[in-house]
Write a protein that holds these residues in place. Sequence first.
Motif, short mmCIF file in Angstrom:
data_model
loop_
_atom_site.label_atom_id
_atom_site.label_comp_id
_atom_site.label_asym_id
_atom_site.label_seq_id
_atom_site.Cartn_x
_atom_site.Cartn_y
_atom_site.Cartn_z
N SER A 1 0.81 -1.23 0.00
CA SER A 1 0.00 0.00 0.00
C SER A 1 0.84 1.27 0.00
O SER A 1 0.29 2.37 -0.08
CB SER A 1 -0.93 0.00 1.21
N GLY A 2 2.16 1.14 0.11
CA GLY A 2 3.03 2.30 0.04
C GLY A 2 3.31 2.98 1.36
O GLY A 2 3.97 4.03 1.39
N ALA A 3 2.84 2.41 2.46
CA ALA A 3 3.07 3.02 3.77
C ALA A 3 4.54 2.97 4.17
O ALA A 3 5.04 3.84 4.88
CB ALA A 3 2.22 2.34 4.84
N VAL A 4 5.25 1.91 3.71
CA VAL A 4 6.70 1.83 3.88
C VAL A 4 7.31 1.40 2.55
O VAL A 4 6.64 0.81 1.70
CB VAL A 4 7.11 0.85 5.01
N ARG A 5 8.59 1.70 2.39
CA ARG A 5 9.28 1.40 1.14
C ARG A 5 10.10 0.12 1.28
O ARG A 5 10.82 -0.06 2.27
CB ARG A 5 10.20 2.56 0.76
N ILE B 1 6.98 -4.90 -6.98
CA ILE B 1 5.54 -5.05 -6.78
C ILE B 1 4.86 -4.46 -8.01
O ILE B 1 5.00 -3.26 -8.29
CB ILE B 1 5.04 -4.35 -5.51
N VAL B 2 4.13 -5.29 -8.74
CA VAL B 2 3.46 -4.87 -9.96
C VAL B 2 1.96 -5.05 -9.78
O VAL B 2 1.50 -6.13 -9.39
CB VAL B 2 3.96 -5.67 -11.18
N PHE B 3 1.20 -3.99 -10.06
CA PHE B 3 -0.26 -4.03 -9.94
C PHE B 3 -0.87 -3.62 -11.28
O PHE B 3 -0.53 -2.56 -11.82
CB PHE B 3 -0.74 -3.09 -8.84
N ALA B 4 -1.74 -4.46 -11.80
CA ALA B 4 -2.41 -4.20 -13.08
C ALA B 4 -1.40 -3.84 -14.18
O ALA B 4 -1.63 -2.94 -14.99
CB ALA B 4 -3.45 -3.08 -12.92
N GLY B 5 -0.27 -4.56 -14.17
CA GLY B 5 0.72 -4.39 -15.22
C GLY B 5 1.69 -3.25 -15.04
O GLY B 5 2.58 -3.05 -15.89
N GLN B 6 1.58 -2.49 -13.94
CA GLN B 6 2.47 -1.35 -13.71
C GLN B 6 3.13 -1.46 -12.35
O GLN B 6 2.49 -1.84 -11.37
CB GLN B 6 1.69 -0.03 -13.80
N THR B 7 4.39 -1.09 -12.29
CA THR B 7 5.09 -1.16 -11.01
C THR B 7 4.56 -0.07 -10.08
O THR B 7 4.30 1.06 -10.50
CB THR B 7 6.61 -1.00 -11.19
N ILE B 8 4.37 -0.43 -8.81
CA ILE B 8 3.91 0.54 -7.82
C ILE B 8 4.93 0.69 -6.70
O ILE B 8 4.72 1.47 -5.77
CB ILE B 8 2.54 0.15 -7.24
N LEU B 9 6.03 -0.04 -6.79
CA LEU B 9 7.05 0.02 -5.75
C LEU B 9 7.60 1.44 -5.66
O LEU B 9 8.04 2.01 -6.65
CB LEU B 9 8.17 -0.96 -6.05
N GLY B 10 7.56 2.02 -4.46
CA GLY B 10 8.07 3.36 -4.25
C GLY B 10 7.06 4.48 -4.42
O GLY B 10 7.36 5.63 -4.10
N LEU B 11 5.86 4.15 -4.92
CA LEU B 11 4.84 5.19 -5.05
C LEU B 11 4.26 5.52 -3.68
O LEU B 11 4.15 4.65 -2.81
CB LEU B 11 3.70 4.72 -5.97
N PRO B 12 3.83 6.77 -3.46
CA PRO B 12 3.20 7.13 -2.19
C PRO B 12 1.80 6.51 -2.08
O PRO B 12 1.19 6.16 -3.10
CB PRO B 12 3.13 8.66 -2.23
N PRO B 13 1.28 6.38 -0.86
CA PRO B 13 -0.02 5.71 -0.67
C PRO B 13 -1.16 6.32 -1.47
O PRO B 13 -2.04 5.59 -1.95
CB PRO B 13 -0.26 5.85 0.84
N ASN B 14 -1.21 7.66 -1.60
CA ASN B 14 -2.32 8.26 -2.33
C ASN B 14 -2.34 7.85 -3.80
O ASN B 14 -3.40 7.59 -4.38
CB ASN B 14 -2.29 9.78 -2.20
N ARG B 15 -1.16 7.72 -4.41
CA ARG B 15 -1.11 7.32 -5.81
C ARG B 15 -1.44 5.84 -5.96
O ARG B 15 -2.09 5.43 -6.93
CB ARG B 15 0.26 7.64 -6.41
N LEU C 1 -13.66 0.65 0.59
CA LEU C 1 -14.45 0.40 -0.61
C LEU C 1 -14.83 1.70 -1.32
O LEU C 1 -14.95 1.74 -2.55
CB LEU C 1 -15.73 -0.36 -0.25
N ALA C 2 -15.02 2.76 -0.56
CA ALA C 2 -15.42 4.04 -1.12
C ALA C 2 -14.38 4.60 -2.08
O ALA C 2 -14.71 5.41 -2.96
CB ALA C 2 -15.71 5.04 -0.01
N THR C 3 -13.12 4.19 -1.93
CA THR C 3 -12.08 4.69 -2.83
C THR C 3 -12.16 4.06 -4.22
O THR C 3 -11.44 4.47 -5.12
CB THR C 3 -10.67 4.44 -2.24
N GLY C 4 -13.02 3.06 -4.39
CA GLY C 4 -13.19 2.43 -5.69
C GLY C 4 -12.10 1.44 -6.07
O GLY C 4 -11.59 1.48 -7.20
N PRO C 5 -11.72 0.52 -5.17
CA PRO C 5 -10.58 -0.36 -5.46
C PRO C 5 -10.92 -1.53 -6.37
O PRO C 5 -12.05 -2.01 -6.41
CB PRO C 5 -10.21 -0.88 -4.06
#
Length: 244
Positions: free
Chosen positions: A51-55, A61-75, A156-160
């Motif tokens: 979830s990006g809370a720690v690096r 870590i790849v989600f839906a075909g894109q790397t998310i490693l290092g992204l902040p939690p909001n992104r 759920l409200a965030t639309g995950p």
Amino acid sequence: MSALLQVTGVAKSFGGVRAVRDVSFALEEGEVLGLMGANGAGKTTLFNLISGAVRADAGTIVFAGQTILGLPPNRICRRGIGRTYQIAQPFPGMTVAENVTVGMLYGLRRRDSSGAGLAERVGSLLERLGLAEERDRLARSLTLAKRKRLEVARALATGPRLLMLDEVMAGLTPTEAADAIAMLRRLHRSEALTMLIVEHNLSAMMQLCDRVVVLHHGERISVGTPQQVIADPRVIDAYLGGAA
């Protein structure tokens, strides 16, 4: 078909303590995957890495075909990953409906942000989570079971596309836990959600999960169906103390 979430060789240390060691697993679209392990096994750290809370110190870590490693939690949230926390943390001075509205605005992606549209979606979500009668109550006044439901509602409200649930049944009575299991099964069917669940309630894991990953001292020691992992000698050893 590629996995929705692919975790490969992820590692994290805190001050020399290795919390997660070279962990890999894949999560398919629509699957419910459980994470099991004793306290200190690395489950919540792994959640925080995804979830990006720690690096992470290493791995991908790849989600839906894109790397998310290092992204902040909001992104990461706006990419489609919503999560809850072990200890429910609502905005205590806001109503239940206001808490859920914050979640919708935080994760807003290509959706109607008008007051009427938001109010309608909030009402629908509260109805599905069994919180419609609580919508105007302050979050601080809710029982533990209702606060846990509100935690799920805000995620759920965030639309995950991927909903990560961190011990949403901790502290609940057997009846409340059974209600929570039924609620999550309904949500999985109706929302077409992919779920990653950390839970100590073994009965819940058996009922909810398609597969389970077992961690021990930060390492993955088993993966398979719930029936397979609870019969795995390594898992029995870890839980009963033979390898601890």
